[in-house]
Scaffold this active site. Sequence first.
Site, PDB file in Angstrom:
ATOM      1  N   GLY A 199      12.538  56.062  25.143  1.00 15.91           N
ATOM      2  CA  GLY A 199      11.423  54.878  24.666  1.00 15.91           C
ATOM      3  C   GLY A 199      12.681  54.284  23.590  1.00 15.91           C
ATOM      4  N   THR A 200      12.642  53.011  23.781  1.00 17.38           N
ATOM      5  CA  THR A 200      14.033  52.422  23.113  1.00 17.38           C
ATOM      6  C   THR A 200      13.298  51.226  23.004  1.00 17.38           C
ATOM      7  OG1 THR A 200      15.581  53.236  24.635  1.00 17.38           O
ATOM      8  CG2 THR A 200      16.226  51.440  23.717  1.00 17.38           C
TER       9      THR A 200
END
Length: 537
Positions: free
Chosen positions: A355-356
């Site tokens: 997740g970014t």
Amino acid sequence: MPNLNYPYTSQRMATIARNGMVATSQPLAAQAGLDILKKGGNAVDAAIATAACLTVVEPTSNGIGGDAFALVWMKDEGKVLGLNASGPAPKSISIEKLKEKGHEKMPVHGWTPVTVPGVPSAWAALSERFGRLPLSEVLKPAIEYARGGYPLSPILGKYWKRAHEIFKQRFEGQPEYEEWFRVFAPNGKAPEIGEMWSSEDHAKTLEEIAETKAESFYRGALADKIAAASEKFGGYLGKEDLESYQPEWVEPISVNYKGYDIWEIPPNGQGLVALMALNILKNDEFKHREDASAVHLQLEAMKQAFTDGKEYITDPKTMKTRVADLLSDEYGRECRAKITDKAQLPVPGTLPKGGTVYLATADGEGNMVSYIQSNYMGFGSGVVIPGTGIGLQNRGADFSLDPEHENSLQPGKRTYHTIIPGFMTKGKEAVGPFGVMGGYMQPQGHMQVAMNMIDFGLNPQAALDAPRWQWIEGKKIEVEYTFPNHLVKQLAEKGHQITVAYDSGGFGRGQVIVRNPETGVLTGGTEHRTDGSVASY
């Protein structure tokens, strides 16, 4: 480039403006960056404002306790500059200590995989070197959203709910994760899409970071709170680790791909993988995107690049292989010669998802920023520092506990890092920032988006809209449900094991801004795979 043809069923049109542009995965954050541009800030100020806002309005993917990287083009400098704000493993951790506790591999959650967070240092370093407005002004939009609240957007709400279900099943009732539930699951549940959420703790922490230019986070009151929580729950991160940390300005690396220089942050980032893949294919001619032979070549080049990337990339202080060798013409030719008409079996194991958040900014003066920050796997470690809203990343999960492995865990060492900003230039002119967030999808997304624009002539929005593939492991490939059926069949005939995915969440979420050097006009694209938005004027 860019043209304005839309060969795919686009969710939106490209955005065109002249005075300034911000593209990111959350509309409120994009507007925050735009507000700073309109107040007289430059592209760097806008990037910091957007990034800070994203820690509040998209906490499912990033946070104040994450890591960051940036590629910066300042018109007066006339070159791409890089910032590495990833942190090392704590000085008190070791393979031996973890194995004594029964760990055969790095844990994913809790205090053990927490490395020194770099996000606040990135904001301060960028502001100090290139910012025009005070950091206290630039962080105001994030502070206001944290204190006043905001309604959850659709994709944000989807992943927040999913994370809560996982955390509730695994961690509810465990003291180490109690603060996460208090902050992110008020009233015992995740906030719903359209429901308001706020966090006074976030607001106060952001104010302290702004007032002290991040000094409090590393050498002040916030650092004391982080160190105290680590000690309470048996973590390895200590005050000394925070005090000694500084982000690093680095020389970006690049390959010339058909007249365009594609830029990435050097190791410990995995941007090298994208460049290696492009270097393998730079002498091939691609005329049609929806051609099985073209996709096959891309897949095989990416598999080869990832095989070597996972083998060699780590902290440059301990990396035994030279980047120049991996990007050499000779190495590219050798890798290309290995590719046959059939899918081949590479070495590395399964690639996890992450997740970014990624953002791109540009101002009317020609300054541009490609910026990415992350807590790694969704909410990261699941650890939140009491009373601060600081959620810590779990970046250390990528370390190997095999002492012979290139990316083995060592005190003070930075791990292989998945988050990568991209930038494109041509000659002495900036073309613009681009990026695709999402764990090990990122170099695969970089390659596909760059080739979409350069080889296939797609504008930024169409380049992002185009259906994507993703190498998983071995001969396993996932494609989006919008991927043409005839390509799926033809690739299967070449030996690829194809799975059609009906959820596009794992295929990355990108942003692109391209600048016309003659007119200064900006053309931006954003993702339909997230709550993406381009704000401009």
